[in-house]
Design a protein around this motif. Structure first.
Motif, short mmCIF file in Angstrom:
data_model
loop_
_atom_site.label_atom_id
_atom_site.label_comp_id
_atom_site.label_asym_id
_atom_site.label_seq_id
_atom_site.Cartn_x
_atom_site.Cartn_y
_atom_site.Cartn_z
N LEU A 158 0.82 -1.21 0.12
CA LEU A 158 0.01 -0.07 0.00
C LEU A 158 1.01 1.08 0.00
O LEU A 158 0.54 2.36 -0.71
N ILE A 159 1.97 1.20 0.69
CA ILE A 159 2.97 2.44 0.84
C ILE A 159 3.36 2.75 -0.49
O ILE A 159 3.56 3.55 -0.99
N GLN A 160 3.70 1.52 -0.98
CA GLN A 160 4.58 1.57 -2.52
C GLN A 160 3.60 2.58 -3.39
O GLN A 160 3.83 3.35 -4.16
N CYS A 161 2.20 2.04 -3.52
CA CYS A 161 1.11 2.61 -4.24
C CYS A 161 1.05 3.94 -3.81
O CYS A 161 0.53 4.90 -4.59
N PHE A 162 0.90 4.44 -2.66
CA PHE A 162 0.83 5.61 -2.24
C PHE A 162 1.91 6.44 -2.85
O PHE A 162 1.80 7.60 -3.22
N GLN A 163 2.90 5.96 -2.55
CA GLN A 163 4.33 6.99 -3.37
C GLN A 163 4.18 7.18 -4.69
O GLN A 163 4.20 8.13 -5.25
N VAL A 164 3.54 6.10 -5.49
CA VAL A 164 3.42 6.38 -6.65
C VAL A 164 2.14 7.33 -6.97
O VAL A 164 2.46 8.17 -8.08
N VAL A 165 1.18 7.19 -6.34
CA VAL A 165 0.00 8.21 -6.32
C VAL A 165 0.65 9.82 -6.12
O VAL A 165 0.13 10.55 -6.95
N LEU A 166 1.35 9.78 -4.97
CA LEU A 166 2.08 11.22 -4.99
C LEU A 166 2.94 11.50 -5.98
O LEU A 166 3.02 12.76 -6.39
N ALA A 167 3.66 10.73 -6.35
CA ALA A 167 4.76 11.13 -7.48
C ALA A 167 4.10 11.42 -8.76
O ALA A 167 4.62 12.28 -9.42
N SER A 168 3.14 10.64 -8.93
CA SER A 168 2.46 10.93 -10.31
C SER A 168 1.57 12.13 -10.39
O SER A 168 1.43 12.94 -11.45
N HIS A 169 1.18 12.61 -9.17
CA HIS A 169 0.50 14.05 -9.24
C HIS A 169 1.47 14.99 -8.77
O HIS A 169 1.15 16.31 -9.63
N LEU A 170 2.25 14.90 -7.95
CA LEU A 170 3.41 16.07 -7.89
C LEU A 170 4.40 16.25 -9.00
O LEU A 170 5.11 17.26 -9.16
N GLN A 171 4.59 15.15 -9.54
CA GLN A 171 5.76 15.02 -10.54
C GLN A 171 6.96 15.62 -9.96
O GLN A 171 7.76 15.49 -9.16
N GLY A 172 7.59 16.69 -10.82
CA GLY A 172 8.79 17.37 -10.52
C GLY A 172 8.84 18.18 -9.01
O GLY A 172 9.69 17.96 -8.33
N GLU A 173 7.63 18.23 -8.33
CA GLU A 173 7.70 18.77 -7.20
C GLU A 173 7.90 17.73 -5.96
O GLU A 173 8.08 17.99 -4.91
N TYR A 174 7.91 16.60 -6.40
CA TYR A 174 7.96 15.52 -5.35
C TYR A 174 9.55 15.25 -5.14
O TYR A 174 10.18 14.41 -5.57
N THR A 175 9.96 15.95 -4.14
CA THR A 175 11.20 16.08 -3.99
C THR A 175 11.68 14.55 -3.19
O THR A 175 10.93 13.97 -2.64
N VAL A 176 13.29 14.45 -3.18
CA VAL A 176 13.60 13.31 -2.55
C VAL A 176 13.26 13.52 -1.18
O VAL A 176 13.12 12.21 -0.25
N GLU A 177 13.40 14.68 -0.43
CA GLU A 177 13.05 14.85 0.98
C GLU A 177 11.73 14.53 1.26
O GLU A 177 11.48 13.79 2.07
N MET A 178 10.47 14.80 0.27
CA MET A 178 9.09 14.37 0.65
C MET A 178 9.17 12.87 0.53
O MET A 178 8.34 12.12 1.42
N GLN A 179 9.66 12.36 -0.69
CA GLN A 179 9.65 11.13 -0.40
C GLN A 179 10.20 10.29 0.68
O GLN A 179 9.59 9.24 1.02
N ALA A 180 11.27 10.62 1.00
CA ALA A 180 12.00 9.91 2.37
C ALA A 180 10.90 10.16 3.44
O ALA A 180 11.01 9.06 4.26
N VAL A 181 10.61 11.27 3.71
CA VAL A 181 9.75 11.60 4.95
C VAL A 181 8.36 10.88 4.82
O VAL A 181 7.99 10.29 5.97
N TRP A 182 7.83 10.81 3.76
CA TRP A 182 6.67 10.05 3.64
C TRP A 182 6.91 8.62 3.62
O TRP A 182 5.86 7.93 4.36
N ASP A 183 7.90 8.16 3.31
CA ASP A 183 8.17 6.49 3.48
C ASP A 183 8.33 6.37 4.79
O ASP A 183 7.69 5.33 5.45
N LYS A 184 9.00 6.87 5.59
CA LYS A 184 9.25 7.06 6.95
C LYS A 184 7.89 7.12 7.86
O LYS A 184 7.53 6.14 8.72
N PHE A 185 7.17 8.09 7.32
CA PHE A 185 5.83 8.29 8.05
C PHE A 185 4.83 7.10 7.89
O PHE A 185 4.15 6.76 8.83
#
Lengths: 141, 147
Positions: free
Chosen positions: A101-128
């Motif tokens: 589910l977390i992997q799919c959540f990341q894909v939803v975030l990345a596909s919507h935010l695209q270039g705005e989906y920074t590595v810091e955001m990805q790291a924090v949301w994975d942790k959270f």
């Protein structure tokens, strides 16, 4: 557990999702079921083929729970206790499904935010989200 | 053995053709090292990995990422025989590099997230499914010769 900067990244991303819990949640679940079909075994009530109204409704419920977690980042255990009970005693979703589910959540975030989906955001949301999953499965045994 | 349908192959190769392998490779490896910091254990010789920006800007990370993703291109060309295509690399990762195969799964997932960020709405659930299937199969192929 989360630093001040990490918390800022969580809320920064959440602010982009808030108000759109239903469509985000529905897409999340649709990706989960499409990519990992075995997860559908926990959602027979959503129908086969999937009922779109039910999907939006359930997607909203899932994302609203994430919203609760965002508002109580300092005390996930207390805030999510009822949901933890539900998962432990009623739903009993095998813990190996949460990373899917977390992997799919990341894909939803990345596909919507695209270039705005920074590595810091990805790291924090994975942790959270991983911390969220730990809390939801903590009462399993 | 994993079997890819004609639709899955078309979806995968269609997208791969639009990927800038050099950029995406650096990004994938960089994000792996940031999101899962313990993976830095394999890259002591890479210099400054002290912050996300240091990692993403590190020239050795970019170069190695490009190498890894270029190799992934072989997977796209050999979907019907991944185990054969990656046999030598599998031995290398086991015998010389001593990499836990779990790392291949982590990198595969990061790659999918990067594809999603590059392609946005075009990265449909069906496309994601095909790509998740491929990265999982590559991870399995890379682990196949472990002993």
């Amino acid at each position: 557990m989360l630093s001040a900067q990490e918390r800022a990244h969580v809320t920064q991303v959440w602010d982009l999702i808030a108000g759109h819990e239903a469509p985000f949640g529905a897409e999340l679940l649709l990706r989960l079921f499409t990519v990992y079909p075995s997860t559908k075994t926990y959602f027979k009530h959503l129908g086969d083929p999937l009922d779109e109204v039910q999907l939006l409704s359930h997607g909203q419920r899932v994302l609203e729970a994430v919203g609760v977690a965002v508002r109580h980042m300092d005390n996930l255990r207390a805030a999510l206790s009822p949901l933890a009970d539900l998962h432990a005693h009623v739903l009993r979703v095998d813990p190996t499904n949460f990373p899917l589910l977390i992997q799919c959540f990341q894909v939803v975030l990345a596909s919507h935010l695209q270039g705005e989906y920074t590595v810091e955001m990805q790291a924090v949301w994975d942790k959270f989200l991983t911390a969220l999953a730990v809390v939801l499965t903590e009462k399993y045994r | 053995m994993v079997h890819f349908t004609a639709e899955e192959k078309a979806a995968i190769t269609g997208l791969w053709g639009k990927v800038n392998v050099e950029e995406a490779g650096g990004e994938a490896l960089g994000r792996l090292l940031v999101v899962y910091p313990w993976t830095q254990r394999f890259f002591d010789s890479f210099g400054n990995l002290s912050s996300p920006s240091a990692i993403m800007g590190n020239p050795k990370v970019k170069a190695h990422g490009k190498k890894v993703l270029t190799s992934f291109g072989d997977a796209v060309k050999n979907m019907d025989n991944l185990k054969g295509a990656f046999a030598k690399l599998s031995e290398l990762h086991c015998d010389k590099l001593h990499v836990d195969p779990e790392n291949f799964r982590l990198l595969g997932n990061v790659m999918v997230i990067i594809l999603a960020s590059h392609f946005g709405r075009e990265f449909t659930p069906e496309l994601q499914a095909a790509w998740q299937k491929l990265v999982a199969a590559v991870a399995t192929a890379l682990a196949h010769k472990y002993h």
